[in-house]
Design a protein around this motif. Structure first.
Motif, short mmCIF file in Angstrom:
data_model
loop_
_atom_site.label_atom_id
_atom_site.label_comp_id
_atom_site.label_asym_id
_atom_site.label_seq_id
_atom_site.Cartn_x
_atom_site.Cartn_y
_atom_site.Cartn_z
N HIS A 159 0.85 -1.17 0.00
CA HIS A 159 0.00 0.00 0.00
C HIS A 159 0.90 1.24 0.00
O HIS A 159 2.02 1.21 0.53
CB HIS A 159 -0.90 0.02 1.23
CG HIS A 159 -1.93 -1.07 1.22
ND1 HIS A 159 -2.96 -1.09 0.32
CD2 HIS A 159 -2.08 -2.17 2.00
CE1 HIS A 159 -3.71 -2.15 0.53
NE2 HIS A 159 -3.18 -2.84 1.55
N PRO A 160 0.45 2.32 -0.60
CA PRO A 160 1.29 3.53 -0.59
C PRO A 160 1.53 4.01 0.84
O PRO A 160 0.70 3.85 1.73
CB PRO A 160 0.47 4.54 -1.40
CG PRO A 160 -0.50 3.72 -2.20
CD PRO A 160 -0.79 2.52 -1.37
N SER A 161 2.70 4.61 1.01
CA SER A 161 3.01 5.20 2.31
C SER A 161 2.13 6.42 2.55
O SER A 161 1.47 6.92 1.65
CB SER A 161 4.48 5.60 2.37
OG SER A 161 4.72 6.68 1.48
N LEU A 162 2.12 6.87 3.78
CA LEU A 162 1.45 8.13 4.07
C LEU A 162 2.20 9.26 3.37
O LEU A 162 3.43 9.20 3.25
CB LEU A 162 1.39 8.37 5.58
CG LEU A 162 0.58 7.35 6.38
CD1 LEU A 162 0.64 7.68 7.87
CD2 LEU A 162 -0.86 7.31 5.91
N PRO A 163 1.50 10.28 2.89
CA PRO A 163 2.19 11.32 2.12
C PRO A 163 3.21 12.08 2.98
O PRO A 163 3.07 12.20 4.20
CB PRO A 163 1.05 12.24 1.66
CG PRO A 163 -0.19 11.44 1.81
CD PRO A 163 0.05 10.51 2.94
N SER A 164 4.21 12.58 2.30
CA SER A 164 5.20 13.44 2.96
C SER A 164 4.62 14.84 3.12
O SER A 164 3.52 15.15 2.66
CB SER A 164 6.48 13.49 2.14
OG SER A 164 6.24 14.21 0.93
N GLU A 165 5.38 15.69 3.80
CA GLU A 165 5.00 17.09 3.85
C GLU A 165 5.16 17.71 2.46
O GLU A 165 5.89 17.19 1.62
CB GLU A 165 5.88 17.82 4.86
CG GLU A 165 7.36 17.74 4.54
CD GLU A 165 8.22 18.41 5.60
OE1 GLU A 165 7.64 19.14 6.40
OE2 GLU A 165 9.44 18.18 5.60
N ARG A 166 4.49 18.82 2.22
CA ARG A 166 4.54 19.45 0.91
C ARG A 166 5.80 20.32 0.77
O ARG A 166 6.31 20.88 1.76
CB ARG A 166 3.30 20.30 0.66
CG ARG A 166 2.05 19.46 0.40
CD ARG A 166 0.94 20.28 -0.19
NE ARG A 166 -0.23 19.47 -0.50
CZ ARG A 166 -0.41 18.83 -1.65
NH1 ARG A 166 0.51 18.93 -2.60
NH2 ARG A 166 -1.50 18.10 -1.85
N TYR A 167 6.26 20.43 -0.48
CA TYR A 167 7.42 21.28 -0.78
C TYR A 167 7.15 21.97 -2.12
O TYR A 167 6.96 21.31 -3.15
CB TYR A 167 8.70 20.46 -0.85
CG TYR A 167 9.91 21.28 -1.26
CD1 TYR A 167 10.35 22.33 -0.46
CD2 TYR A 167 10.58 21.01 -2.44
CE1 TYR A 167 11.44 23.10 -0.82
CE2 TYR A 167 11.69 21.77 -2.81
CZ TYR A 167 12.11 22.81 -2.00
OH TYR A 167 13.20 23.56 -2.37
N ARG A 168 7.13 23.33 -2.13
CA ARG A 168 6.87 24.09 -3.35
C ARG A 168 8.18 24.65 -3.87
O ARG A 168 8.94 25.29 -3.14
CB ARG A 168 5.89 25.23 -3.08
CG ARG A 168 5.58 26.07 -4.32
CD ARG A 168 4.68 27.23 -4.01
NE ARG A 168 3.33 26.80 -3.68
CZ ARG A 168 2.41 26.51 -4.59
NH1 ARG A 168 2.69 26.60 -5.88
NH2 ARG A 168 1.20 26.12 -4.21
N THR A 169 8.42 24.39 -5.15
CA THR A 169 9.62 24.93 -5.79
C THR A 169 9.32 26.34 -6.30
O THR A 169 8.17 26.72 -6.53
CB THR A 169 10.06 24.05 -6.96
OG1 THR A 169 8.95 23.87 -7.86
CG2 THR A 169 10.50 22.68 -6.46
N SER A 170 10.39 27.13 -6.49
CA SER A 170 10.25 28.49 -7.00
C SER A 170 9.92 28.47 -8.49
O SER A 170 10.20 27.50 -9.19
CB SER A 170 11.53 29.29 -6.77
OG SER A 170 12.62 28.66 -7.40
N GLY A 171 9.33 29.59 -9.02
CA GLY A 171 8.89 29.63 -10.40
C GLY A 171 9.98 30.05 -11.38
O GLY A 171 11.05 30.54 -11.01
N ALA A 172 9.67 29.86 -12.69
CA ALA A 172 10.58 30.21 -13.78
C ALA A 172 9.78 30.28 -15.06
O ALA A 172 8.66 29.75 -15.13
CB ALA A 172 11.70 29.18 -13.89
N PRO A 173 10.31 30.95 -16.10
CA PRO A 173 9.61 30.95 -17.39
C PRO A 173 9.54 29.53 -17.94
O PRO A 173 10.39 28.69 -17.66
CB PRO A 173 10.48 31.85 -18.27
CG PRO A 173 11.27 32.67 -17.32
CD PRO A 173 11.50 31.82 -16.13
N PRO A 174 8.52 29.23 -18.74
CA PRO A 174 8.40 27.88 -19.32
C PRO A 174 9.62 27.55 -20.18
O PRO A 174 10.19 28.41 -20.85
CB PRO A 174 7.13 27.95 -20.14
CG PRO A 174 6.36 29.09 -19.58
CD PRO A 174 7.36 30.09 -19.12
#
Length: 1278
Positions: free
Chosen positions: A817-832
């Motif tokens: 079964h999948p593990s419990l989710p980790s904490e969230r981590y948002r990366t910084s933005g950039a142009p496509p």
């Protein structure tokens, strides 16, 4: 010198066993004495009495040495036996031991075992009870013993009758009398007082009036028989009191905010003391904390008063135990004077609440107890309660310490928010100095409490009943301790020992009374009273002298079953005074059993060191003393041991498979074998997935929960054996856990996890998945895959994604079964860094163009507000670009020319910038229907089912779109055959747009067709061309339908068929080819031609054995069509075939039918005669004799006549073996036959035999004895 003893034992391998006795019963602390005393104690261990001897002196050297040697031998026997029993102690399932071990059944011990166990203490002066055997009970005398009494401080409810308990036992049964306040209490004079029957319990009844208080005082019970008098404790009777609270008017209590306050309760004195608690007048409890709390004396203490304390009033409540009533004191009302008149609730959570409210801070001071030091006395065994309540601002904290040592952690606990210290079960070492420390940020203060531990008397050696044989020595010891040291007073039969008649056999030495050469006249009850200022202890101990001939205590002629090669003991518990001697004999032999394989213990038990088959037999034990002898017999049976000879084996299996654990057992056939299974040393529940057989356990659909150790437990009444095996189940791994993100970077992160249990199958891979909450929240995507040997990995990330990760473990069995989710981590933005893919431009109408693309996902957006810049312009015109910004995945360009090429670009953009320069894609605007049809369409017939087409190309500007194909529509107009219906359904054939010719096939021959052609583009069909007509020539027909081959006899074969479904022309006839074959031999082929109207043909067989193969086809002018082939059936048996050919014309058949008709007629006549006479005709003798093998119905021709369908006659009875029992009948069968045997039964009715038997003589050629009954006539005709 004579001694009294009761000796007994039980065999350790037999069927009888008793629980283990507490060896502490034998622990007696005795002071040294110049006089000899034998202490004998038996401890029951796995069915064996073990004796311990304590010799503390002797009056003569020779006797002392002799007795001392005996004591030493007993002690060594005890030690050796303890070691042996410990080594051989059975280990039950769950004890952690493996392998087969013999077990002993633990059963409830019989009455004689209790008797032997109790009488073995007779030499100790311990608490002795006479055996429970009624015959011994009635013969042996016993002084009184108090068995039940009320507590010393007896508080009673005034609403109930008073009950003062006093019960005693003795032989003869004792009588009772009481004293009140040390004076004789005449129960008979007071009508309210009665004594229970066969008891000394007093009952004081107030139903007719009276005041319970009149009976308060100190009571003592005396139990007396002719051998002595026993005393109860002095029982202080008090009546419970719950007085009312005095009326008082309380003024409001005015106090400055921050000042300490004590609200005194002063409850009315009750008996017992009431339970105090504080509530408001509205019966809501007062919230208590470290600032406001109730003291042990019932007062309510405020370390400092706050404004919010005015919000309620305070009432002291007292709950009385016996009356179950609660009395409430008039409430206190508080008025708090404050410098901050507004009760701002926000200040309650202020970090410096007191300063914020203008309350001056001050150091702690004690509210209770007063001063810096106090003292407290506590009695040993009770609870010590120390209390310190302090005032101060802020509220002080309380801590407790003991001078010169630590607080006793196992007995000390803190109460009332650390304001009270309770030490339970106080002992002398708990005395000393304790101090409490009250502190806040302004300072601290200490109070020292000196604790002194005193003690009411407590027993060191309580006197025990002493039972002796005539001439035996003994002693009573009364040793107690206390603080101050208690005094000891001896009494005999309730009178001081000093005033008792002198006894030369008795000597008092302080706390010990020594008896020498006791006689029957020495029987009495002695009381020891030890007391100090804190209390007293009173104990009764009697001295009894018995003179009893030998008596066997166990049941007679016991059966003892033991296991081969085991060590066992045969019991012979006996009782007598003086001590009887015991001897053993086997099978009536005169020699005493001792030595070699036998060993006789001092307690009389006979031990057989190793049981053999020849040890089986009857054993006799004989006990003898000067008063007589007694004997008993024990029968010993030797049984084979229980052994598991094929044990279950350890197994490793996958989930879902089937496993079988073997367990084959050998045991003594005379014993009942029980085989059970344990799992992990607990009883196994056999569910629907398991099947338990005598020699195996099968588990179907193995699951992870089935893993564990399995124990096969084979047992009989006497022994048992066990064997273990471990089942390992390979399962999916458990989910990984404790996911952690570290090494956080702009485009990467390290994910670490703890692997779960692999469930016995190594983990091969880990799959890391991610989820983002912007584009597809809740949807998980695979990110990467790693080997099963790692638990940490660096993950490459995309800009501006709010990642959440989980891990899945994989092994050979499956995925976790999948593990419990980790904490969230948002990366910084950039142009496509990329643009959308699959860009297209297509028209949905003739004047528009729809531009579509595949939108970018969350990992390629790289920033917020992802949008698309769409550009377009007509190709090769060099006009400026049109552009628009779109947030979706499509854009429609309107008002476009028909089918014009456009250049298209789609570029991604977010709030951080634009993506790279996009590629140019060519798209087209919408198409319109073609304006022209193919011209100069030419048709050439190729054959009866195909034609070729040819046409001219249309101009490209008339297509108005992309030329997809040329399409021909054709349909069958009619057939050239008359009256043949045809379907005119339109069919089509398509040809690529770059071709100008093609072939249309699968046409019907001999038919008229029409054809049209159109141009097709993306929008649809253009106008139709000129209609062309053509005719297909004649073709070959399809196969004849329903070709049937029938063989009515062995001479001819009939053939039938129907016309073809599609003649495809004018039929000119049919062709039939057939050939005879027999196995591998094939005859000459014969060909037959038929007219078109013929659909039947008969073939004359050349022989009855061969089979035929027929092939039939239809013909037109073009030729023969598709053929159909059938074979004649296999020839049946010749005789059967002749019979079937014309059975109705055979002479034998006609004769058979006539015979059957005649037989039916005769049967009808017989039935008519029977019914007209109304008789009941038994077909056999009236005795219930079934048909034997020598007279079967069908083999010898005999026939039992009954009604239609051979049903039993009315009134008959059918027995269990199928015979018919006829009821008695008044009718005779003489009228119906003469050949049957007949006789008259007891009631005179005639029993005839309606059927004819052919016995052995008939089969051997003797004359027939058939009767001329109607049935026999039938047989004769047949």
């Amino acid at each position: 010198m004579r001694r009294l003893a009761a000796i007994g034992a039980a065999g350790d391998a037999g069927e009888v066993a008793v629980p283990v006795a507490d060896s502490t019963d034998c622990a007696q602390d005795r002071s040294p004495s110049p006089w000899r005393l034998t202490d004998v104690c038996a401890v029951w261990e796995t069915g064996v009495f073990l004796f311990a001897a304590d010799w503390e002196g002797a009056s003569s050297g020779v006797v002392a040495r002799k007795r001392l040697n005996e004591a030493e031998r007993l002690s060594s026997v005890q030690e050796a036996e303890l070691e042996r029993l410990e080594a051989a102690r059975p280990r039950w399932p769950g004890s952690g031991e493996r392998g087969p071990v013999l077990r002993m059944a633990r059963l409830q011990p019989p009455l004689w075992v209790h008797a032997a166990f109790l009488l073995c203490f007779l030499g100790l002066g311990g608490a002795i009870q006479i055996p429970m055997d009624p015959s011994i009970q009635n013969e042996l005398s016993q002084p009184p013993t108090i068995t039940k009494q009320s507590v010393k401080d007896h508080i009673v409810d005034p609403r109930d009758n008073i009950l003062i308990e006093c019960e005693a036992k003795g032989n003869p049964a004792p009588s009772f009398h009481w004293t009140r306040n040390s004076r004789f209490f005449n129960v008979a004079k007071d009508p309210r007082v009665s004594m229970r029957r066969r008891s000394g319990t007093l009952v004081i009844d107030f139903r007719s009036g009276g005041r319970p208080e009149e009976y308060e005082g100190e009571y003592q019970c005396f139990a007396r028989n002719k051998f002595g008098t026993a005393l109860s404790n002095r029982i202080r009777l008090q009546v419970s009191k719950s007085p009312l609270w005095p009326k008082e008017s309380l003024d409001p209590v005015v106090v400055q905010e921050g000042a300490p306050l004590t609200l005194q309760c002063n409850p009315p004195p009750g008996l017992p003391s009431p339970v105090i608690f504080w509530m408001s007048s509205s019966m809501e409890p007062i919230t208590q904390d470290k600032r406001v709390s109730q003291g042990h004396n019932g007062d309510l203490y405020f370390s400092n008063v706050m404004v919010q304390d005015m919000q309620t009033d305070y009432s002291c409540n007292a709950r009385f135990h016996f009356t179950h009533t609660i009395q409430q004191k008039n409430p206190f009302t508080l008025k708090v004077l404050t410098n901050h008149p507004y009760n701002d609730s926000s200040l309650r959570n202020h970090p410096d609440m007191y300063s914020a409210r203008g309350v001056a801070e001050r150091t702690p001071s004690f509210m209770y107890p007063q001063g810096t030091a106090s003292s407290q006395m506590v009695l040993r065994g009770t609870d010590l309660l120390l209390e310190c309540i302090a005032s101060g601002v802020p509220t002080p904290d309380i801590a407790w310490y003991k001078k010169g040592g630590d607080l006793p952690s196992d007995k000390a606990k803190f109460e009332n928010f650390n304001k009270a210290l309770r030490i339970t079960n106080v002992s002398e070492e708990d005395s000393g100095e304790y101090f409490c420390l009250a502190s806040n940020k302004m300072g601290s203060i200490r109070h020292t409490i000196s604790v002194r531990v005193k003690a009411a008397p407590y027993w060191l050696d309580e006197p025990k009943n002493l039972i002796l044989a005539p001439g035996e020595d003994g002693r009573l010891v009364c040793r107690a301790s206390g603080n101050p040291k208690p005094t000891v007073q001896w009494m005999v039969n309730g009178e001081p020992l000093q005033s008792a008649p002198p006894n030369p056999n008795r000597e008092v030495a302080g706390d010990t009374i020594i008896f020498r050469d006791t006689q029957i006249s020495s029987r009495a009850v002695y009381q020891c009273n030890t007391s100090n200022e804190h209390g007293y202890l009173l104990a009764n101990a009697f001295v009894s002298v018995l003179d009893v001939p030998p008596r066997m205590l166990s049941p007679r002629n016991q059966l003892i079953r033991v296991i081969l090669y085991n060590r066992t003991r045969l019991d012979c518990p006996f009782f007598g005074s003086p001590i009887p001697t015991l001897r053993w004999f086997k099978n009536g032999q005169g020699s005493n059993l001792d030595g070699g394989n036998y060993h006789v213990y001092e307690n009389g038990s006979l031990e057989i060191k190793m049981i053999r088959k020849e040890d089986q037999g009857i054993y006799t034990c004989v006990a003898t003393n000067i008063l007589g002898k007694a004997e008993n017999q024990v029968r010993l049976e030797v049984k084979d041991p229980t052994r598991i000879y094929r044990m279950p084996e350890d197994q490793v299996t996958k989930r879902g498979t089937t496993v079988q654990l073997e367990c084959r057992v050998k045991h003594d056939p005379s014993l009942k074998l029980t085989v059970s299974w344990l799992k992990d040393d607990e009883p196994l529940y056999i569910g629907n997935r398991m099947k338990k057989e005598d020699d195996s356990l099968t588990i179907f659909g193995v699951a992870e929960r089935d893993q564990g150790s399995y124990t096969c437990f084979a047992s009989t009444e006497l022994d048992q054996d066990l064997a273990k095996a471990y089942l390992t189940v390979l399962g999916r791994p458990d989910r990984p856990r404790d996911l952690e993100l570290t090494d956080l970077a702009e485009r990467s992160v390290r994910l670490t996890w703890i692997p779960g249990d692999d469930n016995n199958s190594p983990i091969t891979d880990y799959v890391v998945q991610f989820e983002e909450d912007q584009f597809q929240p809740g949807v998980w995507h695979d990110h990467s895959k790693f080997p099963g040997s790692v638990n940490s990995a660096v993950l490459q990330l995309s800009p501006y994604v709010n990642y959440q990760f989980r891990v899945i473990a994989i092994n050979e069995v499956g995925s976790s079964h999948p593990s419990l989710p980790s904490e969230r981590y948002r990366t910084s933005g950039a142009p496509p860094e990329s643009n959308p893919s699959d860009v297209r431009g297509e028209g949905t109408r003739k004047n528009n163009m729809e531009i579509t693309w595949t939108p970018m996902n969350a990992t390629s957006a790289f920033g917020p507000n992802l949008r698309y810049i769409v550009k377009w312009r007509r190709r090769e015109t060099r006009e400026t670009w049109n552009n628009v910004t779109v947030w979706g995945s499509r854009h429609v360009v309107g008002q476009t020319p028909v089918y014009v090429p456009y250049e298209i670009r789609v570029q991604a953009e977010n709030d951080f910038g634009k993506g790279p320069e996009p590629d140019t894609v060519i798209g087209y605007s919408g198409e319109d229907y073609p304006r022209a049809a193919p011209t100069d369409v030419k048709i050439r017939v190729l054959n009866s089912t195909a034609i070729s087409l040819q046409w001219n190309r249309v101009y490209s500007d008339t297509v108005q779109g992309q030329l997809r194909e040329y399409r021909a529509y054709y349909w069958r107009e009619s057939s050239l055959l008359k009256n043949l219906w045809v379907s005119q359904k339109r069919q089509q054939a398509s040809f690529p747009g770059d071709r100008l010719r093609g072939v249309v096939s699968r046409l019907f021959p001999y038919s008229n067709y029409k054809l049209e052609m159109v141009v097709v583009n993306g929008r649809g069909d253009g106008p139709r061309s000129e209609t062309k007509e053509f005719t297909t020539p004649e073709g070959v027909p399809s196969a004849p339908r329903r070709f049937r081959v029938r063989q009515p006899n062995l001479e001819i074969i009939n053939l039938e068929w129907d016309h073809p479904e599609h003649p495809n022309g004018i039929l000119i006839g049919y062709s039939l080819r057939y050939v005879a074959f027999n196995g591998t031999k094939v005859g000459k082929q014969i060909v037959e031609n038929f007219s078109p109207n013929q659909t039947k043909f008969t073939v004359q067989r050349a022989d009855p054995v061969s089979r035929y193969r027929f092939t039939l086809s239809a013909r037109t002018q073009v030729g023969s069509g598709e053929a159909v082939t059938e074979e004649s059936p296999a020839p049946p048996n010749e005789a059967y075939t002749n019979n079937q050919a014309d059975i109705a014309t055979q002479g034998w058949f006609i004769g058979l039918m006539c015979a059957i008709a005649l037989l039916v007629l005769i049967l009808l006549i017989v039935c008519f005669i029977k019914r007209s006479r109304g008789g009941k005709y038994p077909v056999r003798e009236k005795k219930d004799v079934p048909l034997g093998p020598e007279d079967p119905k069908e083999e010898d021709g005999s026939f039992d006549y009954s009604d239609e369908d051979n049903k039993p006659l009315q009134g008959s009875q059918t027995s269990l073996d199928g015979t018919i029992k006829q009821q008695e009948s008044d009718d005779s069968l003489v009228d119906y036959g003469e050949g049957g045997e007949g006789q008259f039964n007891e009631d005179g009715s005639f029993i005839g035999q309606y059927t004819v038997k052919k016995d052995k003589e008939e089969t051997e050629g003797n004359e027939s004895s058939e009767a001329t009954s109607p049935v026999n006539a039938i047989y004769s005709l047949a």
